[in-house]
Design a protein around this motif. Structure first.
Motif, mmCIF file in Angstrom:
data_model
loop_
_atom_site.group_PDB
_atom_site.id
_atom_site.type_symbol
_atom_site.label_atom_id
_atom_site.label_comp_id
_atom_site.label_asym_id
_atom_site.label_seq_id
_atom_site.Cartn_x
_atom_site.Cartn_y
_atom_site.Cartn_z
ATOM 1 N N PRO A 5 1.165 -13.331 30.003
ATOM 2 C CA PRO A 5 2.407 -13.983 29.584
ATOM 3 C C PRO A 5 2.908 -13.430 28.253
ATOM 4 O O PRO A 5 2.104 -13.100 27.375
ATOM 5 N N TYR A 6 4.227 -13.359 28.123
ATOM 6 C CA TYR A 6 4.842 -12.815 26.912
ATOM 7 C C TYR A 6 5.694 -13.884 26.233
ATOM 8 O O TYR A 6 6.591 -14.444 26.860
ATOM 9 N N PHE A 7 5.361 -14.186 24.986
ATOM 10 C CA PHE A 7 6.069 -15.219 24.215
ATOM 11 C C PHE A 7 7.093 -14.564 23.295
ATOM 12 O O PHE A 7 6.762 -13.596 22.608
ATOM 13 N N SER A 96 13.348 -20.339 22.725
ATOM 14 C CA SER A 96 11.943 -19.915 22.799
ATOM 15 C C SER A 96 11.572 -19.794 24.268
ATOM 16 O O SER A 96 11.849 -20.712 25.044
ATOM 17 N N VAL A 97 10.966 -18.691 24.656
ATOM 18 C CA VAL A 97 10.563 -18.531 26.063
ATOM 19 C C VAL A 97 9.158 -17.956 26.168
ATOM 20 O O VAL A 97 8.693 -17.251 25.282
ATOM 21 N N VAL A 98 8.503 -18.300 27.288
ATOM 22 C CA VAL A 98 7.316 -17.549 27.676
ATOM 23 C C VAL A 98 7.574 -17.009 29.080
ATOM 24 O O VAL A 98 7.904 -17.752 29.999
ATOM 25 N N MET A 99 7.512 -15.684 29.179
ATOM 26 C CA MET A 99 7.642 -15.043 30.485
ATOM 27 C C MET A 99 6.263 -15.045 31.123
ATOM 28 O O MET A 99 5.302 -14.548 30.547
ATOM 29 N N VAL A 100 6.189 -15.638 32.320
ATOM 30 C CA VAL A 100 4.899 -15.892 32.950
ATOM 31 C C VAL A 100 4.615 -14.905 34.085
ATOM 32 O O VAL A 100 3.511 -14.409 34.247
ATOM 33 N N GLN A 163 13.786 -12.706 10.764
ATOM 34 C CA GLN A 163 12.535 -13.316 10.301
ATOM 35 C C GLN A 163 12.068 -14.442 11.225
ATOM 36 O O GLN A 163 10.915 -14.826 11.193
ATOM 37 N N THR A 164 12.982 -15.000 12.007
ATOM 38 C CA THR A 164 12.598 -16.115 12.863
ATOM 39 C C THR A 164 12.043 -15.618 14.203
ATOM 40 O O THR A 164 11.604 -16.396 15.010
ATOM 41 N N ILE A 165 12.113 -14.319 14.444
ATOM 42 C CA ILE A 165 11.642 -13.784 15.723
ATOM 43 C C ILE A 165 10.126 -13.723 15.705
ATOM 44 O O ILE A 165 9.527 -13.243 14.756
ATOM 45 N N LEU A 166 9.525 -14.199 16.775
ATOM 46 C CA LEU A 166 8.079 -14.206 16.836
ATOM 47 C C LEU A 166 7.690 -13.591 18.170
ATOM 48 O O LEU A 166 7.994 -14.147 19.216
ATOM 49 N N ASN A 167 7.081 -12.461 18.139
ATOM 50 C CA ASN A 167 6.709 -11.817 19.389
ATOM 51 C C ASN A 167 5.207 -11.827 19.579
ATOM 52 O O ASN A 167 4.458 -11.889 18.622
ATOM 53 N N GLY A 168 4.779 -11.690 20.820
ATOM 54 C CA GLY A 168 3.358 -11.752 21.105
ATOM 55 C C GLY A 168 2.901 -13.175 20.839
ATOM 56 O O GLY A 168 3.698 -14.081 20.750
ATOM 57 N N HIS A 169 1.629 -13.357 20.703
ATOM 58 C CA HIS A 169 1.187 -14.716 20.465
ATOM 59 C C HIS A 169 -0.224 -14.724 19.901
ATOM 60 O O HIS A 169 -1.035 -13.974 20.311
#
Ligand code: ADP
Ligand code: MG
Length: 169
Positions: A5-7, A96-100, A163-169
């Motif tokens: 999954p990709y957050f 905000s999304v998580v690609m599953v 700065q608000t972008i958060l990739n990976g997890h």
């Protein structure tokens, strides 16, 4: 795809205006800063997963990753249809999304009816697949309860947006 999954999360921007809303299937477009961070193994096509707007509820979603005509098809776009009826648009808010999982590659269709039919069957597939226990678990992920407070008020410039972008997890 090893990256699933990709957050990811980022600002919802105006899209190319291809009339998705008129088809009854609006797609919230991610800012370029989110698209630019996509891992190389995430190919174009249709994905399913979970999504939330600002600090709202988590809903099922389908996402299309494709080539953006605005950039003469040299740049990707990420467009999320949240499977929920919203009272208002949410341009400028943080999605905000998580690609599953992956549903299918991009396709071209002979008619609008065929396109709408394909999207509706993608939505049905997403609804069913997301009920699997391993996917339901991701809906409860801390990622969705830890939306940075700085991102709840839409940033006014691109520097603070990135700065608000958060990739990976
Ligand atoms: P655009 O070309 O600007 O992306 P769309 O016709 O695709 O226009 O509409 C997308 C916008 O509709 C989103 O940015 C969001 O503000 C709004 N919207 C309302 N409901 C939804 C939904 N269920 N899923 C995605 N976007 C939605
Ligand atoms: Mg759109």
């Amino acid at each position: 795809m090893k990256s699933l999954p990709y957050f990811c999360r980022g600002e919802v921007i105006r899209g190319f205006g291809r009339g998705s809303k008129e088809l009854g299937i609006p797609t919230a477009n991610f800012a370029d800063s989110v698209v630019d961070k996509l891992p190389a193994d995430i190919s174009t096509g249709i994905y399913y997963g979970w999504a939330c707007v600002s600090n709202g509820d988590v809903h099922k979603m389908v996402m299309s990753i494709g080539w953006n005509p605005y950039y003469k098809n040299t740049k990707k776009s990420m467009e999320t249809h949240v499977i929920h009826k919203f009272k208002e648009d949410f341009y400028g808010e943080v999605l905000s999304v998580v690609m599953v999982g992956y549903i299918r590659p991009e396709k071209s269709f002979d008619s609008l009816e065929a396109l709408i039919g394909a999207i509706n069957s993608d939505i049905e597939e997403a609804k069913v697949k997301l009920e699997l226990p391993e996917h339901l678990r991701l809906r409860e992920d801390n990622f969705f309860t830890s939306v940075p407070s700085s991102s709840l008020t839409p940033p006014t410039n691109t520097a603070s947006t990135s700065q608000t972008i958060l990739n990976g997890h």
